[in-house]
Design an enzyme around this catalytic site. Structure first.
Site, PDB file in Angstrom:
ATOM      1  N   SER A 147      32.152  49.287  80.136  1.00 30.79           N
ATOM      2  CA  SER A 147      33.410  49.991  79.951  1.00 30.79           C
ATOM      3  C   SER A 147      34.010  50.388  81.290  1.00 30.79           C
ATOM      4  O   SER A 147      34.236  49.546  82.153  1.00 30.79           O
ATOM      5  CB  SER A 147      33.203  51.188  79.023  1.00 30.79           C
ATOM      6  OG  SER A 147      34.426  51.769  78.670  1.00 30.79           O
ATOM      7  N   ASP A 301      41.048  49.576  81.207  1.00 30.14           N
ATOM      8  CA  ASP A 301      39.768  49.544  81.899  1.00 30.14           C
ATOM      9  C   ASP A 301      39.189  48.130  81.871  1.00 30.14           C
ATOM     10  O   ASP A 301      39.807  47.216  81.310  1.00 30.14           O
ATOM     11  CB  ASP A 301      38.820  50.589  81.310  1.00 30.14           C
ATOM     12  CG  ASP A 301      38.503  50.346  79.846  1.00 30.14           C
ATOM     13  OD1 ASP A 301      39.169  49.503  79.218  1.00 30.14           O
ATOM     14  OD2 ASP A 301      37.590  51.013  79.313  1.00 30.14           O
ATOM     15  N   ASP A 305      39.714  48.165  76.461  1.00 27.12           N
ATOM     16  CA  ASP A 305      39.858  48.895  75.202  1.00 27.12           C
ATOM     17  C   ASP A 305      40.579  50.229  75.409  1.00 27.12           C
ATOM     18  O   ASP A 305      41.301  50.684  74.533  1.00 27.12           O
ATOM     19  CB  ASP A 305      38.508  49.091  74.488  1.00 27.12           C
ATOM     20  CG  ASP A 305      37.449  49.778  75.330  1.00 27.12           C
ATOM     21  OD1 ASP A 305      37.719  50.126  76.503  1.00 27.12           O
ATOM     22  OD2 ASP A 305      36.330  49.985  74.824  1.00 27.12           O
TER      23      ASP A 305
END
Length: 554
Positions: A147, A301, A305
């Protein structure tokens, strides 16, 4: 589980490990004992969503062996669940260092276990992975990503057949199978050159973008304001694969690139951390907006998402909005458009938010007569509500404070492409009204009251840090605060008590006051930190928030 780190480290000197790994372990044993302990004192935990950690040699790191062991456990669970029936999975990966390598290791183990694998030929975002699982009718999927973590991290998210990250009962049962794999020798690494994944084509890209295009609500406004100046940056991640083409499909003709951040690069050379929630990550895009006169700045990012958003305030300055403000704007915009389009009276639509996300979403939904669910932190819990209501009710959208939002049911996770599209469309719709997005937000506050949210994160690294975080949670359970920013605490909710909350068990505490002040405390599930979420409202909200941040300094 804690283990004898020196003995475990020595076991990595056996011939079952490659020469490079053995050489690095020898150097670690001869070097700093604290570094050796941190790498081997435990196995990298396969949590309820998968793996995430620093890359490197060791049982407490992301590497070929820990990824292979996790994948073997997952494969064993699929075989146990489905037996001899055909099984398939799809794998995607982001731009992080070693993401492609880990994707290939994962694919090889699954193939060796008799599972059909679909693999993207290049980086693709998490939301597209979610879409692909259902589109290809797969049993599960894996996204290689960490992430928005710093460049030293990587990870491994597991998604189920509905396109959402795994939840009960599958998460617990997968963890049980993963924990049975205690040695890399148990892993079926692929040594057969004829066993290869099916490489996906551009038709899946098109299907994904075509689907989310149907979620847009104001195409006429977009056509009237197609020259709206928009700055977007993927922050060296996967967003360039979906968001640029999607904004073009929508009709926007003035999308500016932050060229230095367009290239996919796992070192994220232009930012300290590729997190669009942080002003430093957004700086280059915001500077470009001033240079070209843009009113809308968006970023995603690395796995695309989450979305960062900056707009011009009433003084003409580019201002970064929070995840709560993004969710507020989209909730108000979507519900107003659904009302005007006559969609609210059909199929009993609903929205979802998490327990640490702004209560302003709740107030807006109440005005429009739309039910909003309150779920545990994590978009997988929003997706769980979508699955429960599938075919019965219509999901309008859902959001979380950490800059995640989604609309519709094509993707079962937060989706930066759909979110960026809706934000750009909202800006065009507001332009029809002679209004800015910042002005729209002030209009919302004027109608519902001033809501303000904040977050404090306390990092505690290593073995000692884990113990300290556990101790902090224990202290708050035994001695909860009596007041928050001067207001008496009227309710304490412990989310370990499922009978009281009606939600799955979670290590979260929430303290509430009659004036609407809320503080939630939870350890991060992916990073070595404990988080304090603050929510206040009223004319003195800024003062209350400042007092809370001082009160909860550990």
């Amino acid at each position: 589980m804690e283990q004898n780190y020196l003995e475990i480290a020595k076991s990595w000197l056996s011939p079952g490990f490659d020469e490079e790994t053995r050489r690095e372990v020898e150097q670690l044993i001869a070097g700093d004992p604290k570094e050796l302990e941190d790498r081997f004192y435990r196995s990298l935990e396969f949590g309820t969503g998968g793996l995430r950690g620093l890359m490197g040699v060791g049982t407490n790191r992301m590497n070929k062996y820990t990824v292979g062991m996790a994948t073997q456990g997952l494969a064993n669970y699929l075989v146990k669940l489905y037996g001899d029936a055909p099984k398939s999975m799809v794998i995607s990966y982001d731009s992080r260092n070693n993401s492609r390598y880990f994707a290939e290791i994962t694919a090889g183990v699954l193939l060796k276990n008799g599972i059909t694998v679909y693999l993207y030929p290049d980086i693709r975002p998490t939301p597209q992975l979610s879409f692909s699982i259902r589109h290809l009718h797969c049993n599960a999927g894996i996204m290689i990503t960490a992430s928005h973590n710093p460049k030293e991290y990587n990870g491994y998210k597991v998604f189920w057949e509905d396109g959402a990250q795994i939840i009960e009962p599958h998460d617990v049962k997968i963890i049980e199978e993963v924990e049975k794999i205690t040695d890399p020798g148990q892993v079926k690494f692929n040594d057969d050159p004829n066993l290869k994944p099916i490489i996906l084509g551009k038709d899946i890209d098109k299907a994904f973008l075509d689907s989310i295009l149907t979620l847009m609500l104001s195409p006429e406004s977009v056509q009237r304001h197609k020259d709206l100046k928009i700055v977007y940056t993927p922050l060296h991640g996967t967003g360039s694969r979906t968001i640029y083409p999607f904004l073009e499909m929508m009709g926007f003709a003035n999308v500016y690139h932050v060229e230095a951040q367009d290239a996919a690069d796992g070192n994220f050379p232009t930012v300290v951390s590729p997190n669009p929630e942080e002003p430093t990550a957004m700086k280059m895009a915001m500077d470009l907006a001033d240079e070209v006169g843009a009113d809308l700045v968006m970023a995603s990012d690395p796995d695309a998402d989450r979305v960062g958003l900056a707009v011009r305030n009433d003084k003409g300055q580019i201002t970064l909005l929070t995840g709560n403000q993004i969710a507020t704007i989209l909730t108000a915009y979507m519900l107003e458009r659904w009302k005007v389009l006559g969609k609210l009276g059909k199929d009993n639509p609903y929205m979802v938010k998490t327990i640490v996300t702004t209560e302003l979403m709740t107030a807006i939904c109440a005005k429009y007569g739309v039910q909003i669910y309150n779920v545990l932190t994590g978009f997988k819990h929003i997706a769980s509500i979508v699955r429960q209501n599938e075919g019965k009710r219509i999901f309008i959208g859902g959001g979380e404070e950490s800059n995640g939002f989604n609309a519709g049911e094509f993707v079962r996770d937060k989706d930066s492409a759909a979110t960026c599209g809706l934000l750009a469309e909202c800006a065009a719709w507001l332009a029809d009204r002679g209004q800015t997005m910042y002005g729209f937000l002030q209009e919302i506050y004027a109608e519902y009251g001033y809501y303000k949210e904040g977050l404090t994160s306390i990092y505690r690294m290593g073995k000692e840090g884990v113990a300290e975080i556990q101790s902090i949670m224990k202290q708050y359970r035994e001695n909860p605060p009596k007041e928050l920013a001067g207001a008496p605490v009227t309710r304490v909710i412990d989310y370990l008590d499922t009978a009281a909350t009606g939600l799955p068990k979670s290590n979260v505490l929430q303290f509430q006051c009659a004036d609407g002040t809320i503080v939630s405390v939870r350890p991060s599930g992916t990073e070595p930190k404990i988080k304090f979420y603050f929510g206040v409202r009223g004319a003195d909200a800024d003062e209350k928030l400042a007092r809370l941040k001082t009160q909860f300094t550990v």
